[in-house]
Design an enzyme around this catalytic site. Structure first.
Site: not given
Length: 316
Positions: A12-13, A128, A213, A275
């Site tokens: 999103g960044n 988060k 995500k 990740k």
């Protein structure tokens, strides 16, 4: 080159700090995605929404409390809004790029709900980060006004934090499967999906949380029996001893080797660790899978094995 089913997790960044900036940045995203489609791969896209859902939530709260005559908007609804407008921008950019390359392919977004466990311990310890960065003074004032929890984020400032429970089940999975089978470029699991809990009557109810995500994309990739999960981030490779004199990039790494790096504390909890963990989760799923972590600009090269950190089950 073998044609593959690829799930892409887009941060999103990477989508900018406002709608105008996002419209510009998604074109770079579209270029990388359509490169893969042009080579015959089936592509499913997931994306983050941390900055976007935070901005929507803050704007709605400010308007509700400062004479805007708008209702306070629940956090899950803010997540749905972010999925909608990010998907809209991605659809436009990908459709434009497909048309320019004369590739006949449909693109669609699915507003995606993801079931979480109401007893998940994450609800007792929000971690988060969402929304924009603030100074300590701004965060203290916002906490006083809203009751929200704010924490310092990797030396970059203070941000609101919410719970990040584990994804259990993707509600719209069958719809996504049907669209993928018809060769539609699907944008789904935005922001990790809207977190919902299952009630006693089997209905669903949204909860205040943001699902990671990358974890949801790993679950989606496993459920779709994808060949590859690609997590796009700010760097071309994952590194050990990052920012030290003996920094070393990881190219092809086995699950066992990556687990050892985790035990050594090589990856930051708020950035690279989730990740890597998402990649390991996917590679451990059935079949011969691989996961790749690289930068957005190198997505096409990563799919051919030319760049990026490639995580495999073993070298046997």
């Amino acid at each position: 080159m073998k044609k593959k089913k690829i799930v892409i997790a887009l941060g999103g960044n990477a989508l900018g700090n406002n709608a105008e900036e996002q419209l510009e940045l998604v074109q770079n995203t579209a270029d990388a995605i359509v490169d893969l489609i042009e080579h015959g791969h089936t592509v499913i896209i997931g994306h983050g929404n941390g900055p976007q859902v935070g901005m929507i939530n803050q704007a709605m709260e400010f308007s509700a409390e400062n004479g805007g005559e708008t209702p306070s908007m629940p956090f899950p609804e803010c997540g749905a809004m972010s999925q909608g407008y990010i998907g809209y921008h991605l659809q436009q950019a990908i459709q434009k790029e497909l048309k320019e390359r004369e590739i006949d392919r449909e693109v669609a977004s699915v507003i995606t709900q993801v079931v979480v466990d109401p007893k998940d311990p994450a609800f007792n310890s929000p971690t988060k980060p969402i929304g924009s960065f603030m100074t300590k003074e701004e965060a203290d004032e916002a906490a006083k006004d809203t009751g929200w929890l704010f924490k310092e984020d990797a030396g970059r400032g203070w941000r609101r934090v919410v719970a990040s429970p584990e994804p259990q089940r993707i509600v719209e999975l069958n719809v996504i499967k049907q669209m993928v089978d018809k060769d539609v470029v699907v944008i789904s699991a935005g922001g990790g999906g809207i977190p919902v809990i299952e009630k006693d009557d089997d209905s669903l109810e949204g909860v205040d949380a943001v699902i990671d995500k990358d974890k949801t994309c790993a679950l989606l990739a496993a459920d779709l029996d994808a060949d590859v999960l690609i997590i796009l981030t700010a760097v071309d490779y994952v590194y050990v001893n990052f920012n030290k004199s003996d920094q070393r990039r990881l190219e092809e790494v086995t699950v066992e080797e990556m687990e050892q790096h985790i035990k050594e504390g090589q990856f930051a909890k708020g950035s690279m660790l989730p990740k890597v963990e998402a990649c390991l989760r996917f590679v451990r799923s059935k079949g011969k899978k691989e996961a790749i972590i690289t930068s957005l600009e190198k997505a096409g090269l990563a799919a051919t094995g030319e760049i990026g950190t490639r995580i495999i089950a073993d070298r046997g």
